[in-house]
Design an enzyme around this catalytic site. Structure first.
Site, PDB file in Angstrom:
ATOM      1  CB  THR A  89      -5.692   5.664   8.096  1.00 48.92           C
ATOM      2  OG1 THR A  89      -5.758   4.719   7.041  1.00 48.92           O
ATOM      3  CG2 THR A  89      -5.397   4.952   9.406  1.00 48.92           C
ATOM      4  CB  THR A  90      -9.466   2.456   6.914  1.00 49.98           C
ATOM      5  OG1 THR A  90      -9.277   3.013   5.628  1.00 49.98           O
ATOM      6  CG2 THR A  90     -10.740   1.656   6.958  1.00 49.98           C
ATOM      7  CG  HIS A 127      -8.250   4.496   0.907  1.00 50.83           C
ATOM      8  ND1 HIS A 127      -8.447   4.520   2.264  1.00 50.83           N
ATOM      9  CD2 HIS A 127      -9.449   4.835   0.359  1.00 50.83           C
ATOM     10  CE1 HIS A 127      -9.695   4.838   2.522  1.00 50.83           C
ATOM     11  NE2 HIS A 127     -10.335   5.047   1.380  1.00 50.83           N
ATOM     12  NE  ARG A 158       7.313  21.790   1.786  1.00 53.41           N
ATOM     13  CZ  ARG A 158       8.566  21.947   2.211  1.00 53.41           C
ATOM     14  NH1 ARG A 158       9.504  22.222   1.359  1.00 53.41           N
ATOM     15  NH2 ARG A 158       8.863  21.837   3.489  1.00 53.41           N
ATOM     16  CG  HIS A 210      -5.241  -0.802   9.600  1.00 54.95           C
ATOM     17  ND1 HIS A 210      -5.631   0.272   8.820  1.00 54.95           N
ATOM     18  CD2 HIS A 210      -4.846  -0.273  10.771  1.00 54.95           C
ATOM     19  CE1 HIS A 210      -5.498   1.390   9.522  1.00 54.95           C
ATOM     20  NE2 HIS A 210      -5.021   1.089  10.708  1.00 54.95           N
ATOM     21  N   GLY A 211      -1.917  -2.041  10.014  1.00 53.06           N
ATOM     22  CA  GLY A 211      -1.073  -2.050  11.208  1.00 53.06           C
ATOM     23  C   GLY A 211      -0.067  -3.192  11.254  1.00 53.06           C
ATOM     24  CD  GLU A 238      -6.959  -0.011   0.985  1.00 57.44           C
ATOM     25  OE1 GLU A 238      -7.071   1.088   1.567  1.00 57.44           O
ATOM     26  OE2 GLU A 238      -6.159  -0.872   1.342  1.00 57.44           O
ATOM     27  CD  GLU A 278      -7.122  -5.707   3.323  1.00 59.99           C
ATOM     28  OE1 GLU A 278      -7.191  -5.689   2.070  1.00 59.99           O
ATOM     29  OE2 GLU A 278      -6.466  -4.892   3.989  1.00 59.99           O
ATOM     30  N   GLY A 317       1.277  -1.164   4.333  1.00 60.91           N
ATOM     31  CA  GLY A 317       1.674   0.134   3.830  1.00 60.91           C
ATOM     32  C   GLY A 317       2.630   0.892   4.724  1.00 60.91           C
ATOM     33  CG  HIS A 318       2.673   3.756   8.736  1.00 57.79           C
ATOM     34  ND1 HIS A 318       3.587   3.478   9.727  1.00 57.79           N
ATOM     35  CD2 HIS A 318       2.570   5.096   8.687  1.00 57.79           C
ATOM     36  CE1 HIS A 318       3.995   4.611  10.261  1.00 57.79           C
ATOM     37  NE2 HIS A 318       3.399   5.608   9.652  1.00 57.79           N
ATOM     38  CG  ASP A 337      -3.017   4.738   0.543  1.00 57.73           C
ATOM     39  OD1 ASP A 337      -3.059   4.649  -0.697  1.00 57.73           O
ATOM     40  OD2 ASP A 337      -3.877   4.244   1.300  1.00 57.73           O
ATOM     41  CG  HIS A 338       0.916   6.321   4.807  1.00 50.05           C
ATOM     42  ND1 HIS A 338       0.015   7.339   5.004  1.00 50.05           N
ATOM     43  CD2 HIS A 338       0.382   5.221   5.393  1.00 50.05           C
ATOM     44  CE1 HIS A 338      -1.023   6.878   5.693  1.00 50.05           C
ATOM     45  NE2 HIS A 338      -0.822   5.601   5.935  1.00 50.05           N
ATOM     46  CG  ASN A 362      -1.823   1.160   1.342  1.00 47.78           C
ATOM     47  OD1 ASN A 362      -1.397   2.291   1.128  1.00 47.78           O
ATOM     48  ND2 ASN A 362      -3.064   0.933   1.679  1.00 47.78           N
ATOM     49  NE  ARG A 415      -7.056  12.295   5.253  1.00 51.51           N
ATOM     50  CZ  ARG A 415      -7.622  12.048   6.425  1.00 51.51           C
ATOM     51  NH1 ARG A 415      -7.103  11.168   7.235  1.00 51.51           N
ATOM     52  NH2 ARG A 415      -8.705  12.688   6.792  1.00 51.51           N
ATOM     53  CG  HIS A 416      -3.291   9.175   1.281  1.00 47.32           C
ATOM     54  ND1 HIS A 416      -4.155   8.496   0.468  1.00 47.32           N
ATOM     55  CD2 HIS A 416      -3.519   8.729   2.552  1.00 47.32           C
ATOM     56  CE1 HIS A 416      -4.885   7.677   1.206  1.00 47.32           C
ATOM     57  NE2 HIS A 416      -4.542   7.798   2.483  1.00 47.32           N
ATOM     58  NE  ARG A 472      -8.978   9.429   3.717  1.00 48.41           N
ATOM     59  CZ  ARG A 472      -9.401   8.860   4.844  1.00 48.41           C
ATOM     60  NH1 ARG A 472      -8.879   7.727   5.245  1.00 48.41           N
ATOM     61  NH2 ARG A 472     -10.330   9.439   5.562  1.00 48.41           N
TER      62      ARG A 472
HETATM   63  N1  PXP Z   1      -5.774  -2.573   4.285  1.00 45.31           N
HETATM   64  C1  PXP Z   1      -6.708  -1.595   4.271  1.00 45.31           C
HETATM   65  C2  PXP Z   1      -8.099  -1.952   3.882  1.00 45.31           C
HETATM   66  C3  PXP Z   1      -6.368  -0.264   4.584  1.00 45.31           C
HETATM   67  O1  PXP Z   1      -7.299   0.685   4.541  1.00 45.31           O
HETATM   68  C4  PXP Z   1      -5.027   0.018   4.891  1.00 45.31           C
HETATM   69  C5  PXP Z   1      -4.597   1.418   5.175  1.00 45.31           C
HETATM   70  O2  PXP Z   1      -5.218   1.932   6.238  1.00 45.31           O
HETATM   71  C6  PXP Z   1      -4.089  -1.026   4.911  1.00 45.31           C
HETATM   72  C7  PXP Z   1      -4.498  -2.314   4.597  1.00 45.31           C
HETATM   73  C8  PXP Z   1      -2.637  -0.792   5.221  1.00 45.31           C
HETATM   74  O3  PXP Z   1      -2.495  -0.414   6.543  1.00 45.31           O
HETATM   75  P1  PXP Z   1      -1.048   0.023   7.055  1.00 45.31           P
HETATM   76  O4  PXP Z   1      -0.709   1.291   6.313  1.00 45.31           O
HETATM   77  O5  PXP Z   1      -1.257   0.231   8.510  1.00 45.31           O
HETATM   78  O6  PXP Z   1      -0.106  -1.080   6.728  1.00 45.31           O
END
Ligand code: PXP
Length: 247
Positions: free
Chosen positions: A109-110, A52, A18, A200-201, A79, A160, A222-223, A9-10, A7, A58-59, A54
């Site tokens: 985030t979600t 994602h 910026r 997620h996480g 997403e 998921e 992702g993060h 996004d970040h 992912n 935002r990203h 959104r």
């Molecule tokens: N899966 C879903 C459905 C998400 O919305 C996200 C981002 O919030 C992730 C996975 C990835 O999460 P993370 O960035 O915490 O790894």
């Protein structure tokens, strides 16, 4: 082997910090480019790229998604919120997968899975429209039986499972309970015929336990990968995660 969806996004979060007001999403001084991050991830072994788009943009921006659609070699997982506008966008884009997620302007985030039970008809309409266009749909849900069972009844081939509550509880006494909840969720999802993804996480530490969940098909991460890439580069960050996932 468990597949890895990266992912990105970040990566876009850093750019937007910026260049939110810039006319272009990439080029000139505008960096970092999430599409370049995606391609580097693929080269390092990512099995798919997740973004994602959104409502508040935002990203990731629409232009990023179109560029990804044209340039990545693996699979694109979009997403999105369960809205007519996003469904229309997905039908034009034709990603390989859509993961339907809950969304509100207040969220960082979600947070929390999609309430399929509470929004049954809206989710059904979204799943049916996307499936008719040949897009594989996944529902991002908490690992709870009613949500899992209804996801299968509505015809989504994937769920998921939301690993956020587990990740948040990792250093607390609640961790074992949250892990067991996920474990039972994976088993139930498989029993009702769903393919099981999770996300997620997930990070370089908790992956040692997450990877032992039964029936896992793919993890969306992702993060932690974007953060690690700041120090090691994308290649090593992705390779290291893939190695830990399938140790
Ligand atoms: N899966 C879903 C459905 C998400 O919305 C996200 C981002 O919030 C992730 C996975 C990835 O999460 P993370 O960035 O915490 O790894």
């Amino acid at each position: 082997m468990i597949l890895l969806g990266v992912n990105i996004d970040h990566c876009a979060t850093v750019r937007q910090a910026r260049y939110r007001e810039a006319a272009a999403t990439v080029g000139g001084a505008v960096e970092p480019d999430p599409v370049a991050f995606a391609i580097a991830s693929e080269r390092a072994g990512a099995d798919g790229i997740t973004v994602h788009l959104r409502e508040d943009r935002r990203h990731i921006q629409e232009r990023d998604v179109w560029r990804l659609r044209e340039s990545i070699a693996t699979r694109l997982n979009l997403e999105m919120a369960c809205t007519p506008a996003m469904t229309e966008f997905a039908l034009k884009l034709k990603p390989d997968f859509v993961c339907v997620v809950p969304e509100s302007r207040q969220e960082i985030t979600t947070e929390g899975g999609l309430d399929v039970v509470g929004h049954r008809e809206r989710v059904r309409a979204c799943v049916e429209a996307l499936a008719a266009a040949g897009i594989l749909v996944s529902l991002f849900i908490d690992p709870d039986e009613p949500q899992i069972e209804l996801s299968a009844k509505l015809g989504a081939p994937f769920v998921e499972l939301h690993t956020g509550a587990y990740a948040n509880a990792y250093y607390t006494p609640q961790r074992a309970k949250e892990f067991q909840r996920l474990r039972l969720g994976c088993v139930r999802a498989k029993d009702v015929g769903l393919t099981v993804n999770a996300g997620h996480g997930i990070n370089y530490v908790n992956i040692a336990e997450v990877r032992t969940l039964p029936h896992l098909h793919e993890l969306n991460i992702g993060h932690s990968i974007v953060s690690r890439a700041l120090f090691t580069g994308v290649d090593e960050a992705v390779r290291e995660m893939k190695a830990r996932m399938n140790a």
